[in-house]
Scaffold this active site. Structure first.
Site, PDB file in Angstrom:
ATOM      1  CG  ASP A  54      49.420  48.797  39.534  1.00  0.00           C
ATOM      2  OD1 ASP A  54      49.646  49.722  40.176  1.00  0.00           O
ATOM      3  OD2 ASP A  54      49.810  47.659  39.782  1.00  0.00           O
ATOM      4  CG  ASP A  56      45.899  49.815  42.433  1.00  0.00           C
ATOM      5  OD1 ASP A  56      46.122  49.164  41.566  1.00  0.00           O
ATOM      6  OD2 ASP A  56      47.014  49.889  43.298  1.00  0.00           O
ATOM      7  CG  ASP A 146      51.808  52.095  52.606  1.00  0.00           C
ATOM      8  OD1 ASP A 146      51.118  53.095  51.942  1.00  0.00           O
ATOM      9  OD2 ASP A 146      52.265  51.240  51.904  1.00  0.00           O
TER      10      ASP A 146
HETATM   11  P1  ATP Z   1      53.480  49.523  43.255  1.00  0.00           P
HETATM   12  O1  ATP Z   1      54.275  50.544  42.346  1.00  0.00           O
HETATM   13  O2  ATP Z   1      54.698  48.586  43.705  1.00  0.00           O
HETATM   14  O3  ATP Z   1      52.278  48.955  42.760  1.00  0.00           O
HETATM   15  P2  ATP Z   1      51.783  50.757  45.206  1.00  0.00           P
HETATM   16  O4  ATP Z   1      52.150  51.903  46.322  1.00  0.00           O
HETATM   17  O5  ATP Z   1      50.791  51.065  44.075  1.00  0.00           O
HETATM   18  O6  ATP Z   1      53.232  50.282  44.744  1.00  0.00           O
HETATM   19  P3  ATP Z   1      50.124  48.692  45.874  1.00  0.00           P
HETATM   20  O7  ATP Z   1      50.642  47.318  46.744  1.00  0.00           O
HETATM   21  O8  ATP Z   1      49.722  48.678  44.544  1.00  0.00           O
HETATM   22  O9  ATP Z   1      51.552  49.457  45.971  1.00  0.00           O
HETATM   23  O10 ATP Z   1      49.169  49.248  46.729  1.00  0.00           O
HETATM   24  C1  ATP Z   1      48.404  50.308  46.473  1.00  0.00           C
HETATM   25  C2  ATP Z   1      48.029  51.214  47.584  1.00  0.00           C
HETATM   26  O11 ATP Z   1      47.684  50.641  48.651  1.00  0.00           O
HETATM   27  C3  ATP Z   1      49.346  51.725  48.489  1.00  0.00           C
HETATM   28  O12 ATP Z   1      49.779  53.034  47.341  1.00  0.00           O
HETATM   29  C4  ATP Z   1      48.892  52.164  49.662  1.00  0.00           C
HETATM   30  O13 ATP Z   1      48.257  53.502  49.705  1.00  0.00           O
HETATM   31  C5  ATP Z   1      47.626  51.135  50.042  1.00  0.00           C
HETATM   32  N1  ATP Z   1      48.544  50.068  50.548  1.00  0.00           N
HETATM   33  C6  ATP Z   1      49.287  48.916  50.119  1.00  0.00           C
HETATM   34  N2  ATP Z   1      49.806  47.994  51.077  1.00  0.00           N
HETATM   35  C7  ATP Z   1      49.509  48.883  52.252  1.00  0.00           C
HETATM   36  C8  ATP Z   1      49.772  48.526  53.455  1.00  0.00           C
HETATM   37  N3  ATP Z   1      50.477  47.098  53.654  1.00  0.00           N
HETATM   38  N4  ATP Z   1      49.313  49.178  54.541  1.00  0.00           N
HETATM   39  C9  ATP Z   1      48.363  50.483  54.394  1.00  0.00           C
HETATM   40  N5  ATP Z   1      48.456  50.727  52.856  1.00  0.00           N
HETATM   41  C10 ATP Z   1      48.642  49.982  51.982  1.00  0.00           C
HETATM   42 MG    MG Z   2      50.007  49.785  42.845  1.00  0.00          MG
END
Ligand code: ATP
Ligand code: MG
Length: 444
Positions: A54, A56, A146
């Site tokens: 996705d 964001d 993170d």
């Molecule tokens: P995925 O491919 O699983 O979606 P993702 O990194 O995009 O991986 P998301 O949960 O969609 O994961 O989170 C989007 C973004 O928000 C992350 O890339 C990170 O920058 C931030 N983020 C998510 N969870 C946390 C957290 N627990 N602490 C700090 N930043 C976070």
């Molecule tokens: Mg994501």
């Protein structure tokens, strides 16, 4: 660390990899004099040569300002941190259902830059953040994320990537590195540890030494973590496409009991559940080909043996097969809710489980026709097939169903005749003694 602005042609990627809805959202934000960037998995995965799940978006507009721009298509959600969902209903001319092209819903999540300031009253007694609605600058936002690889900002209109934390170098070195002091960042949010492990296995990256150092201390904190957050994290592991290796890794780091109740029961034992392992392997393999995957199938499949074992016990008490199966589902209901499964998900899983009885003792031709029209039929069939693969189902019966499902209406009479001789002969089913007792609704 100094801010780096890098044009994408220097990174060997092209703007074409970005979803057009995400580009539309950013263009519209720009038109209203706000900025807008793709952040997190969307740009990280492109840079790693993978297809993002996705896209964001982050912006300097507040959730209320974003809602004003996208009007009826935008929805403000979240309490701890407000975000906006912009909803697109896209027509897919390639998928026609009932003579109409399918309308596919696509949601783009937009958040506002987070501030680096977290007020003391927004932390709980363990130092964990509980509320977080302060907005900040892009730089502050970058350091709240993170891992460095999750903290890159991509502007697809101006074709640049902004890096405050060294994420581009870490992408190159294929390293997961936590931003800031590792222990402090895990105390703020222990789920980050699970995220590090999931992302490392899913993307085949190494976890940096310092990032992993506080592991033993932090993993204990996860036991206190909010149940629904852990359930969400469990689903992300199951749908990561590398569930088997991720769960193995969690086992290797000796994740404490009670973090993932379901994994404790199925895998973290002397005798892992072979059907559950099979379900995970099938899901991982399928996710390599398509994103079209059924969570109901995965959850119903993982938990089938819990139901099945109790079913066999209840059968011994003289209940009819249906009654025994129903009792077994009821008996496991509270445990399943305690994992975090919602009522409507449980109800769909129950349909998949109850249909196993029909597969095991095929009902009348008319009832079989009705069965084919039940929305959960495909999931139930895939579970029946997985059970066959672990030798819980007679091969002759499975092969009959396989041929039946693939047959045309003309061949079905013959197959029904064949079934009658089969049932009369050697096919062994768990429910051979199926009674004619009416199916009753489960007790609430
Ligand atoms: P995925 O491919 O699983 O979606 P993702 O990194 O995009 O991986 P998301 O949960 O969609 O994961 O989170 C989007 C973004 O928000 C992350 O890339 C990170 O920058 C931030 N983020 C998510 N969870 C946390 C957290 N627990 N602490 C700090 N930043 C976070
Ligand atoms: Mg994501």
């Amino acid at each position: 660390m100094t801010k780096k602005i890098v044009p994408i042609h220097k990174l060997g990627i092209s703007g074409a990899a970005v979803n057009h809805d995400a580009v539309y959202v950013i263009e519209k934000l720009h038109k209203h004099n706000f900025d807008g960037y793709i952040v997190g998995g969307g740009i990280r995965d492109i840079l790693l040569g993978k297809t993002p799940k996705d896209f964001d978006i982050v912006t300097n507009a507040t959730p209320e300002q974003v809602r004003k721009i996208f009007k009826r298509n935008a929805l403000i959600i979240g309490k701890r941190f407000k975000i906006v969902h912009v909803i697109f209903d896209n027509i897919n001319p390639e998928k026609i259902i009932n003579n109409r092209p399918l309308i596919e819903r696509h949601i783009i999540e937009i958040s506002t830059y987070r501030s680096s300031k977290v007020h003391k009253h927004n932390l709980n007694e363990r130092g964990r953040i509980t509320e977080d609605n302060n907005y900040g600058t892009q730089k502050e936002d970058a350091f709240r994320r993170d891992f460095t690889i999750n903290s890159l900002y991509y502007d697809p209109i101006n074709e640049i990537v902004i890096d405050y934390t060294g994420g581009l170098d870490d992408i190159e070195q294929r390293k997961i590195r936590i931003i800031g002091n590792a222990e402090e960042r895990y105390i703020e949010d222990p789920v980050r540890l699970l995220r590090a492990i999931r992302l490392a296995t899913k993307l085949e990256l190494d976890i940096d030494q310092n990032t992993l150092a506080p592991l033993d201390k932090v993993k204990q904190l996860l036991v206190h973590e909010n149940k629904s957050r852990l359930y969400e994290e469990m689903l992300k592991i199951l749908l990561s496409g590398s569930a088997v290796s991720c769960i193995k890794k969690l086992y290797q780091i000796k994740l404490p009991r009670r973090v993932f109740l379901l994994f404790d029961k199925l895998f973290f034992t002397n005798k892992p559940d072979t059907l559950a392992v099979k379900i995970l392997e099938k899901t991982d393999a399928r996710l390599k080909e398509t994103t079209d995957i059924s969570l109901i199938f995965i959850l119903a499949g993982l938990m089938w043996n819990l139901i099945y074992n109790d079913w066999q016990e209840f059968l011994l008490t003289g209940l009819s097969p249906f009654e025994a199966l129903n009792e077994s589902i009821l008996q496991n209901r509270e445990y399943i809710y305690s994992i975090g499964v919602a009522k409507y998900t449980f109800s769909a899983m129950r349909d998949v489980w109850l249909m196993q009885l029909d597969f095991e003792s095929p009902p009348s031709p008319r009832q079989i026709d009705a069965m084919l029209r039940i929305p959960r039929f495909r999931q139930a069939w895939h579970l029946f097939s997985a059970r066959h693969e672990v030798e819980q189902i007679d091969s002759t019966l499975h092969s009959w169903w396989e041929r039946f499902i693939e047959s045309n209406a003309e061949d079905r009479d013959e197959l029904h005749k064949e079934l009658r001789t089969l049932v009369g002969s050697s096919v062994k089913t768990a429910t051979k003694s199926r009674s004619n007792s009416k199916r009753r609704k489960p007790k609430k």
